[in-house]
Design an enzyme around this catalytic site. Structure first.
Site, PDB file in Angstrom:
ATOM      1  N   ASP A 291       0.585  -1.139   0.136  1.00  0.00           N
ATOM      2  CA  ASP A 291      -0.079   0.002   0.152  1.00  0.00           C
ATOM      3  C   ASP A 291       0.803   1.313   0.033  1.00  0.00           C
ATOM      4  OD1 ASP A 291      -1.813  -1.958   0.160  1.00  0.00           O
ATOM      5  OD2 ASP A 291      -2.811  -1.266   2.219  1.00  0.00           O
TER       6      ASP A 291
ATOM      7  N   ASP B 223      -4.780  -0.616  -1.616  1.00  0.00           N
ATOM      8  CA  ASP B 223      -5.912  -0.491  -1.153  1.00  0.00           C
ATOM      9  C   ASP B 223      -6.844   0.103  -2.255  1.00  0.00           C
ATOM     10  OD1 ASP B 223      -7.288  -0.872   1.572  1.00  0.00           O
ATOM     11  OD2 ASP B 223      -7.034   1.357   2.095  1.00  0.00           O
TER      12      ASP B 223
ATOM     13  N   HIS C 124     -10.714   0.953  -3.089  1.00  0.00           N
ATOM     14  CA  HIS C 124     -12.073   1.072  -2.505  1.00  0.00           C
ATOM     15  C   HIS C 124     -13.053   1.483  -3.271  1.00  0.00           C
ATOM     16  CE1 HIS C 124     -10.484  -0.140   1.583  1.00  0.00           C
ATOM     17  NE2 HIS C 124      -9.788   1.110   1.662  1.00  0.00           N
TER      18      HIS C 124
ATOM     19  N   HIS D 168     -10.574   7.398   1.485  1.00  0.00           N
ATOM     20  CA  HIS D 168      -9.087   7.183   1.063  1.00  0.00           C
ATOM     21  C   HIS D 168      -9.104   6.190  -0.035  1.00  0.00           C
ATOM     22  CE1 HIS D 168      -9.425   4.155   3.950  1.00  0.00           C
ATOM     23  NE2 HIS D 168      -8.486   3.548   3.245  1.00  0.00           N
TER      24      HIS D 168
ATOM     25  N   LYS E  31      -7.221  -4.956  -3.057  1.00  0.00           N
ATOM     26  CA  LYS E  31      -8.066  -5.167  -1.854  1.00  0.00           C
ATOM     27  C   LYS E  31      -9.134  -4.292  -1.436  1.00  0.00           C
ATOM     28  CE  LYS E  31      -4.407  -4.098   1.291  1.00  0.00           C
ATOM     29  NZ  LYS E  31      -5.048  -2.749   2.034  1.00  0.00           N
TER      30      LYS E  31
ATOM     31  N   CYS F 280      -2.137  -2.532   7.603  1.00  0.00           N
ATOM     32  CA  CYS F 280      -2.238  -3.429   6.396  1.00  0.00           C
ATOM     33  C   CYS F 280      -0.646  -4.214   6.639  1.00  0.00           C
ATOM     34  CB  CYS F 280      -2.157  -2.639   5.133  1.00  0.00           C
ATOM     35  SG  CYS F 280      -4.020  -2.233   4.905  1.00  0.00           S
TER      36      CYS F 280
HETATM   37  C1  VGL Z   1      -4.916   1.043   5.581  1.00  0.00           C
HETATM   38  C2  VGL Z   1      -6.157   2.123   7.137  1.00  0.00           C
HETATM   39  C3  VGL Z   1      -7.285   1.991   6.083  1.00  0.00           C
HETATM   40  C4  VGL Z   1      -3.406   0.508   5.230  1.00  0.00           C
HETATM   41  C5  VGL Z   1      -5.840   0.920   4.802  1.00  0.00           C
HETATM   42  O1  VGL Z   1      -3.204   0.129   4.137  1.00  0.00           O
HETATM   43  O2  VGL Z   1      -2.656   0.162   6.424  1.00  0.00           O
HETATM   44  N1  VGL Z   1      -4.977   1.691   6.901  1.00  0.00           N
HETATM   45  N2  VGL Z   1      -7.054   1.398   5.050  1.00  0.00           N
HETATM   46 ZN    ZN Z   2      -8.386   1.491   3.427  1.00  0.00          ZN
END
Ligand code: VGL
Ligand code: ZN
Length: 195
Positions: A9, A51, A53, A70, A95, A139
């Site tokens: 990420d 990430d 979404h 985000h 993901k 993550c």
């Molecule tokens: C993550 C918070 C929300 C991460 C992803 O990649 O660590 N943290 N979504």
């Molecule tokens: Zn996230």
């Protein structure tokens, strides 16, 4: 021991200026680039999770979740940090697409063909996973704990940064990963061991 590099990420929204910025999140980029160079040189797999979404998901505050909006798929915030030097053969796994679930682990991610990270790693006969990226306390931690079920894990302590909602979250996350079996390593140590 067949190794692979997992970069978790490293996306604009987790870097300074992003929607869910990790303090100094961008500092992992030059270090990760050095790890990438070694894995490419040795012809070992490089995998990057992201990430990814939908605009409406229970993951976001607007819909009852814990986080600001985000990494919405196909927006600039979801793009990888522009200075991250991905080799063309790098595999991207995504993901967080399910609007009803929070998913933090890269082991919940799939590539464009729908293969899970575990399937990809097994197909390449990987036995040891080197993990760096963002965020240490979410993550990265979830991915490392999942990875330890099937692989030896090296945690790249010089190439991770945490959200730290509580000041010690990253420290505690690292302790939890080490207690579960992850071994801490820095680029210097990796380089020294190759010589
Ligand atoms: C993550 C918070 C929300 C991460 C992803 O990649 O660590 N943290 N979504
Ligand atoms: Zn996230």
């Amino acid at each position: 021991m067949s190794p692979a590099l997992l970069i978790v990420d490293v996306q604009n929204d987790f870097c300074p200026g992003g929607a869910l910025a990790v303090a100094q999140g961008d500092r992992v980029v030059p270090v990760l680039n050095r790890y990438i160079e070694i894995f490419v040189k040795d012809k070992n797999p490089v995998i990057a999770s992201r990430d990814w979404h939908p605009r409406r998901t229970k993951h976001f505050k607007d819909f009852g979740g814990p986080w600001p909006v985000h990494c919405v798929a196909n927006t600039p915030g979801a793009a990888f940090h522009p200075q991250l030097k991905f080799p063309p053969q790098a595999i991207v796994v995504s993901k967080g697409m399910d609007p009803d679930k929070d998913s933090y682990s890269a082991f919940q991610a799939v590539d464009e063909k729908g293969r899970t990270l575990l399937e990809i790693l097994k197909q390449s006969d990987v036995q040891e996973l080197f993990v760096g990226g963002l965020a240490t306390d979410y993550c990265v931690k979830a991915s490392v704990l999942d990875a330890l079920k099937d692989f030896k894990v090296k945690l790249l302590t010089d190439a991770v940064k945490g959200v730290n909602i509580h000041p010690d979250d990253s420290k505690r996350a690292i302790e939890a990963m080490v207690a579960a079996g992850a071994v801490e390593i820095t680029f210097k140590e990796l380089e020294a061991n190759r010589k």
